[in-house]
Scaffold this active site. Structure first.
Site, PDB file in Angstrom:
ATOM      1  N   GLY A  11      -4.053   7.664  -5.076  1.00 37.11           N
ATOM      2  CA  GLY A  11      -4.732   8.387  -3.998  1.00 37.11           C
ATOM      3  C   GLY A  11      -5.437   7.520  -2.974  1.00 37.11           C
ATOM      4  N   SER A  12      -4.987   6.265  -2.809  1.00 37.07           N
ATOM      5  CA  SER A  12      -5.686   5.423  -1.822  1.00 37.07           C
ATOM      6  C   SER A  12      -5.398   5.902  -0.386  1.00 37.07           C
ATOM      7  CB  SER A  12      -5.314   3.948  -1.988  1.00 37.07           C
ATOM      8  OG  SER A  12      -3.956   3.742  -1.727  1.00 37.07           O
ATOM      9  N   ASN A  13      -4.241   6.467  -0.168  1.00 35.13           N
ATOM     10  CA  ASN A  13      -3.965   7.026   1.169  1.00 35.13           C
ATOM     11  C   ASN A  13      -4.781   8.289   1.408  1.00 35.13           C
ATOM     12  OD1 ASN A  13      -1.793   5.493   2.765  1.00 35.13           O
ATOM     13  ND2 ASN A  13      -1.029   5.482   0.661  1.00 35.13           N
ATOM     14  N   MET A  89       5.040  12.492  -6.096  1.00 34.30           N
ATOM     15  CA  MET A  89       6.288  11.994  -6.686  1.00 34.30           C
ATOM     16  C   MET A  89       7.310  13.098  -6.979  1.00 34.30           C
ATOM     17  SD  MET A  89       5.705   8.929  -6.347  1.00 34.30           S
ATOM     18  CE  MET A  89       7.117   8.169  -7.136  1.00 34.30           C
ATOM     19  N   ARG A  90       7.273  14.171  -6.199  1.00 30.66           N
ATOM     20  CA  ARG A  90       8.252  15.246  -6.390  1.00 30.66           C
ATOM     21  C   ARG A  90       8.997  15.529  -5.108  1.00 30.66           C
ATOM     22  NH1 ARG A  90       8.022  17.436 -11.134  1.00 30.66           N
ATOM     23  NH2 ARG A  90       6.328  16.443 -12.245  1.00 30.66           N
ATOM     24  N   ASN A 106       5.271  12.413   5.623  1.00 29.24           N
ATOM     25  CA  ASN A 106       5.310  11.547   4.445  1.00 29.24           C
ATOM     26  C   ASN A 106       5.100  10.096   4.883  1.00 29.24           C
ATOM     27  OD1 ASN A 106       5.792  10.811   1.697  1.00 29.24           O
ATOM     28  ND2 ASN A 106       7.858  10.169   2.270  1.00 29.24           N
ATOM     29  N   HIS A 108       6.099   6.168   3.775  1.00 29.58           N
ATOM     30  CA  HIS A 108       7.043   5.434   2.926  1.00 29.58           C
ATOM     31  C   HIS A 108       6.849   3.930   3.161  1.00 29.58           C
ATOM     32  CE1 HIS A 108      10.623   4.924   0.507  1.00 29.58           C
ATOM     33  NE2 HIS A 108      10.976   3.975   1.356  1.00 29.58           N
TER      34      HIS A 108
HETATM   35  C1  GRF Z   1       2.172   4.504  -1.146  1.00 21.55           C
HETATM   36  O1  GRF Z   1       2.657   3.200  -1.208  1.00 21.55           O
HETATM   37  C2  GRF Z   1       3.083   5.361  -0.319  1.00 21.55           C
HETATM   38  O2  GRF Z   1       3.737   4.661   0.696  1.00 21.55           O
HETATM   39  C3  GRF Z   1       4.074   5.873  -1.319  1.00 21.55           C
HETATM   40  O3  GRF Z   1       3.337   6.062  -2.498  1.00 21.55           O
HETATM   41  C4  GRF Z   1       2.200   5.184  -2.512  1.00 21.55           C
HETATM   42  C5  GRF Z   1       0.996   6.032  -2.766  1.00 21.55           C
HETATM   43  O4  GRF Z   1      -0.159   5.282  -3.007  1.00 21.55           O
HETATM   44  N1  GRF Z   1       4.719   7.067  -0.839  1.00 21.55           N
HETATM   45  P1  GRF Z   1      -1.579   5.994  -3.121  1.00 21.55           P
HETATM   46  O5  GRF Z   1      -1.485   7.039  -4.243  1.00 21.55           O
HETATM   47  O6  GRF Z   1      -1.893   6.644  -1.812  1.00 21.55           O
HETATM   48  O7  GRF Z   1      -2.555   4.917  -3.458  1.00 21.55           O
END
Ligand code: GRF
Length: 189
Positions: A11-13, A89-90, A106, A108
């Protein structure tokens, strides 16, 4: 504008989006988090910042469309304008993508269309590339495709290890995603 952020892991994003919204750099509200993993660290972050969570167990549903129907109902209820996938992841079905057509983003960790799939950073590193990057794109039926909102290159230097490259990419992601969301929301209104 209301955002729903979908997470499965660290969940860092999600955190970067929350921080940006709190600083008003991103003019949107993180209305809720959707999560499919009870062990996700992202849940702790949501809890700390009082973001409501819908945590579901996919195994308790007949199929993907049946949990997606419930999620769509929740999103409509919360008046969500934009779905933000952040390490979810789905794969979404055409039903869900149709329900939020052009309203799902999304992130990536590669320069799409290069290195699609779940191991994009490692794949680029192992291929001996000199550069890779980060892409924010609109989600369409085809996985890791769809119109690009923003992209940024990341150099791979000779001294990089997979770990250092991962950190570089994540740093770029945390800056790029809120920016891309802001830009995309502006294009919608
Ligand atoms: C990120 O690297 C994103 O690009 C990919 O999954 C990862 C998620 O990281 N889709 P986080 O859970 O946001 O830390």
């Amino acid at each position: 504008m209301n955002l729903a952020v979908f997470c499965s892991g660290f969940g860092s994003n999600f955190q970067a989006i929350l921080d940006s919204a709190r600083k008003k750099k991103l003019r949107a509200k993180v209305a809720l988090m959707i999560c499919d993993n009870p062990k996700a660290y992202a849940l702790k972050r949501a809890h700390q910042h009082q973001v409501p969570v819908f945590l579901f167990n996919p195994k308790l549903f007949k199929n993907r469309a049946s949990y997606e129907k419930l999620i769509v109902r929740i999103l409509k209820n919360q008046k969500v304008d934009l779905v933000v996938l952040a390490g979810f992841m789905r794969i979404l079905t055409p039903y869900f993508i149709g329900a939020y057509r052009n309203r799902i983003l999304n992130i990536h960790p590669s320069l799409l269309p290069r290195f699609k799939g779940a191991h994009a950073i490692r794949d680029a590193f192992n291929a001996g590339e000199k550069q890779t990057g980060v892409t924010v794109h609109v989600v369409t039926k085809e996985v890791d495709a769809g119109p690009i909102v923003l992209q940024q290159k990341v150099k791979i230097s000779k001294r990089d290890t997979l770990k250092s490259l991962e950190s570089k990419i994540h740093r770029v992601e945390h800056r790029l995603y809120p920016l891309a969301i802001q830009r995309y929301l502006r294009s919608l209104s």
